[in-house]
Design an enzyme around this catalytic site. Structure first.
Site, PDB file in Angstrom:
ATOM      1  N   LYS A  56       3.881  78.752  54.522  1.00  0.00           N
ATOM      2  CA  LYS A  56       4.677  78.790  54.804  1.00  0.00           C
ATOM      3  C   LYS A  56       4.274  78.103  56.349  1.00  0.00           C
ATOM      4  CE  LYS A  56       8.067  81.613  51.881  1.00  0.00           C
ATOM      5  NZ  LYS A  56       7.842  83.670  51.093  1.00  0.00           N
TER       6      LYS A  56
ATOM      7  N   GLN B 280       7.547  89.454  53.111  1.00  0.00           N
ATOM      8  CA  GLN B 280       7.110  88.815  52.696  1.00  0.00           C
ATOM      9  C   GLN B 280       7.499  89.578  50.797  1.00  0.00           C
ATOM     10  OE1 GLN B 280       6.033  85.707  51.667  1.00  0.00           O
ATOM     11  NE2 GLN B 280       6.654  86.355  49.562  1.00  0.00           N
TER      12      GLN B 280
ATOM     13  N   ASP C 140      16.387  84.778  55.474  1.00  0.00           N
ATOM     14  CA  ASP C 140      16.156  84.419  53.952  1.00  0.00           C
ATOM     15  C   ASP C 140      17.468  84.619  54.006  1.00  0.00           C
ATOM     16  OD1 ASP C 140      13.374  84.113  52.575  1.00  0.00           O
ATOM     17  OD2 ASP C 140      13.134  86.315  52.987  1.00  0.00           O
TER      18      ASP C 140
END
Ligand code: NDP
Length: 286
Positions: free
Chosen positions: A53, A97, A120
């Protein structure tokens, strides 16, 4: 005839090239998009995901901040870091994460991310907006799947769609998004009594179970479009999906490979959501 693969790597590359002008314009106006990625502990798979990422951000001209905390970090410390990032004007997107070490309440952590930086799309406010069909951030993996379908010319409207898996990050939002695109959606899970009876009537099958190669060709309707979200590492170290690619490609019309399918699209949609967040802050998008 063998199915035509849907190439996520190629589509991701094209989309990322398209981001360049938007990022340049934002940076020139003093709003270089910025993503913060929080990693707690040293889980090897998570480290790889975070590295991918951060590298993708750099390649696309985004600012990225990787914050690595030791596994024994207390929940208050993580929450305090999130609050700092919520207030940091350089940061437009915050990603925690997952999975977090067991002593964390994941829900409480995700709830702490400011909804306008929740790239997200996991904050309950954003989930609610998605349910109502007015999403601010679409969760990256199902968003990537939608873009792949669009690119492959697959219109879900009127189709029998079956989603295997009902997680908050993949299965549930996927089912909502396909419903919003006028598919007739069935959601299957580990307690589904006769999985095959559902998969056999699917025009469009999305598989997100974390069970290597569990969907085989004999479970498909001929000509089905098959999207494999799974990422599993076999004993040989190689990646495989939740779909048995070899047998399914003989029956399906379109199919996503693993690797090179949904995976690269997930990161691409994370970049897209971060750019969108920066465009909102810059006042050039609502
Ligand atoms: P979860 O473990 O959170 O959810 C798995 C789901 O699959 C659950 O709903 C579970 O049912 C269901 N399931 C498990 N076994 C079966 C079975 N035998 N038959 C039917 N349903 C079953 O996983 P995620 O949704 O987070 O991830 C799924 C897969 O996608 C994983 O391989 C993961 O690595 C991958 N992934 C890939 C991404 C990408 O970018 N390509 C991003 C995110 C995930 P129940 O609810 O009853 O337990």
């Amino acid at each position: 005839m063998a199915a035509i693969p849907i190439d996520g790597t190629a589509l991701a590359r094209t989309l990322r090239e398209g981001f360049r002008d938007r990022v340049t314009a934002l940076a020139a106006a003093g709003h270089q998009p910025g993503l913060a990625v929080l990693l707690v502990g040293g889980d090897p798979a998570s480290q790889v995901y975070v590295r991918n990422k951060v590298n993708a951000c750099a390649a696309a001209g985004l600012l990225s901040e990787r914050i690595s905390l030791p596994a024994d970090t207390g929940p208050e410390v993580l929450l305090a870091r999130i609050r700092e990032l919520n207030a940091d004007p350089r940061i437009h997107g915050i990603l925690v994460q997952l999975p977090l070490p067991r002593h964390f309440d994941e829900t409480a952590v995700l709830d702490a991310v400011a909804p306008d930086k929740d790239v997200d799309g996991f904050h309950p406010e954003n989930v609610g907006a998605l349910v109502q069909g007015r999403a601010r951030f679409i969760p990256c993996t199902p968003y990537g799947v939608l873009r792949m379908l669009e690119h492959a010319g697959v219109n879900p409207a009127g189709q029998e769609a079956v989603v295997i898996g009902r997680s908050n990050i993949v299965g549930k939002p996927m089912a909502l998004l396909l419903t919003a695109r006028d598919a007739t959606v069935t959601v299957c899970h580990s307690r589904t009594r006769d999985l095959r009876c559902h998969t056999r009537r699917a025009d469009l099958l999305v598989v997100a179970t974390g069970r290597p190669r569990m969907v085989t060709g004999d479970m498909l309707k001929p000509g089905a479009v098959v999207i494999d979200v799974g990422i599993n590492r076999g004993a040989d170290g190689k990646l495989c999906g939740d779909v048995d690619y070899e047998s399914c490609r003989e029956v399906a019309s379109r199919i996503t490979p693993v690797p090179g399918g949904v995976g690269p699209m997930t990161i691409t949609m994370l970049l897209e959501n971060t750019i969108v967040a920066a465009e909102r802050r810059a006042g050039i998008r609502s």
